[in-house]
Design a protein around this motif. Structure first.
Motif, short mmCIF file in Angstrom:
data_model
loop_
_atom_site.label_atom_id
_atom_site.label_comp_id
_atom_site.label_asym_id
_atom_site.label_seq_id
_atom_site.Cartn_x
_atom_site.Cartn_y
_atom_site.Cartn_z
N UNK A 1 -49.65 30.20 -78.16
CA UNK A 1 -50.47 30.89 -77.16
C UNK A 1 -50.30 30.24 -75.79
N UNK A 2 -50.24 28.90 -75.77
CA UNK A 2 -50.08 28.20 -74.50
C UNK A 2 -48.75 28.55 -73.85
N UNK A 3 -47.69 28.63 -74.65
CA UNK A 3 -46.38 28.99 -74.12
C UNK A 3 -46.38 30.40 -73.55
N UNK A 4 -47.05 31.32 -74.25
CA UNK A 4 -47.11 32.70 -73.78
C UNK A 4 -47.86 32.80 -72.46
N UNK A 5 -48.98 32.08 -72.34
CA UNK A 5 -49.76 32.10 -71.09
C UNK A 5 -48.94 31.52 -69.95
N UNK A 6 -48.23 30.42 -70.20
CA UNK A 6 -47.42 29.80 -69.16
C UNK A 6 -46.30 30.75 -68.72
N UNK A 7 -45.69 31.46 -69.66
CA UNK A 7 -44.62 32.40 -69.33
C UNK A 7 -45.18 33.56 -68.49
N UNK A 8 -46.35 34.06 -68.85
CA UNK A 8 -46.96 35.15 -68.08
C UNK A 8 -47.29 34.69 -66.66
N UNK A 9 -47.76 33.47 -66.51
CA UNK A 9 -48.06 32.96 -65.18
C UNK A 9 -46.79 32.84 -64.34
N UNK A 10 -45.69 32.38 -64.96
CA UNK A 10 -44.42 32.28 -64.22
C UNK A 10 -43.95 33.65 -63.77
N UNK A 11 -44.06 34.65 -64.64
CA UNK A 11 -43.63 36.01 -64.29
C UNK A 11 -44.48 36.55 -63.16
N UNK A 12 -45.80 36.33 -63.23
CA UNK A 12 -46.70 36.80 -62.18
C UNK A 12 -46.39 36.13 -60.85
N UNK A 13 -46.10 34.85 -60.87
CA UNK A 13 -45.78 34.12 -59.65
C UNK A 13 -44.47 34.63 -59.06
N UNK A 14 -43.47 34.88 -59.91
CA UNK A 14 -42.20 35.40 -59.43
C UNK A 14 -42.36 36.78 -58.81
N UNK A 15 -43.13 37.63 -59.47
CA UNK A 15 -43.31 39.00 -58.99
C UNK A 15 -43.99 39.01 -57.63
N UNK A 16 -44.97 38.16 -57.42
CA UNK A 16 -45.70 38.15 -56.15
C UNK A 16 -44.86 37.54 -55.03
N UNK A 17 -43.92 36.66 -55.36
CA UNK A 17 -43.13 36.00 -54.33
C UNK A 17 -41.88 36.79 -53.93
N UNK A 18 -41.50 37.81 -54.69
CA UNK A 18 -40.31 38.60 -54.37
C UNK A 18 -40.60 39.51 -53.18
N UNK A 19 -39.54 39.73 -52.37
CA UNK A 19 -39.66 40.66 -51.25
C UNK A 19 -39.64 42.09 -51.78
N UNK A 20 -40.30 42.95 -51.08
CA UNK A 20 -40.29 44.37 -51.45
C UNK A 20 -38.92 44.94 -51.16
N UNK A 21 -38.34 45.61 -52.13
CA UNK A 21 -37.03 46.22 -51.95
C UNK A 21 -37.19 47.65 -51.47
#
Length: 184
Positions: free
Chosen positions: A114-134
């Motif tokens: 569960x901890x690994x899954x939460x950490x992976x979701x947080x990384x994905x969310x951080x990546x998505x918010x930091x990407x420029x709008x295409x």
């Protein structure tokens, strides 16, 4: 000729070693060898005063081993090494039992917790918010050159613009070599 020593943790075993070492510095040969190390490992502690040759040999080998491998050996038990191994076996057994309990933390097959899954979701969310709008558009410059100077440039432009695809928009054109700006 191979020499066999049995039960070096007992007085009889040390007596056999004592007799073998009479007049010798090492178990085999004139220098320390693997044989000395093997026998040294089988002797649980320095032999007593009743075994002077074995005690001298033990001190010699211990000095060489201590110089090459400083520190105290921990965590290794040899079966059949007598009282010394029995005394050390109980703490070693407890340590092994504790180590088995710690194996629950180690996952050799890569199953996600569960901890690994939460950490992976947080990384994905951080990546998505930091990407420029295409914008979803690409610009392509198409350079069409005629075979010779007699080529009708208007017909050539019509032929190029006749290409139609979803999302394709033709832009400006210069007639000297037909440069098109295509926005897809």
């Amino acid at each position: 000729m191979a020499v066999t020593f049995a039960d070096l943790h007992t007085a009889d075993g040390l007596k056999a070693l004592e007799q073998h070492l009479a007049g010798k510095t090492y178990v085999s040969g004139d220098a320390i060898s693997k044989d000395d190390i093997k026998v040294f490992a089988a002797v649980p502690s320095k032999p007593g005063a009743e075994f002077p040759n074995a005690a001298r040999w033990y001190d010699t080998i211990a000095a060489v081993v201590a110089a090459r491998f400083p520190g105290k050996a921990t965590g290794v038990n040899l079966p059949g090494a007598g009282a010394a191994s029995t005394a050390a076996a109980a703490p070693a057994a407890e340590a092994a039992k504790d180590a088995d309990d710690d194996d629950d933390d180690l996952d050799l097959f890569g199953d996600e917790t569960e901890e690994d899954k939460k950490a992976a979701e947080e990384r994905v969310a951080t990546k998505a918010s930091s990407k420029k709008k295409e914008s979803g558009k690409s610009s392509v410059l198409l350079d069409v050159k005629p075979w010779d100077d007699e080529t009708d440039m208007k017909k050539l432009e019509e032929a190029v613009r006749s290409v139609q695809m979803e999302g394709l928009t033709w832009g400006a054109c210069k007639h000297h070599t037909l440069l098109f700006l295509c926005v897809c």
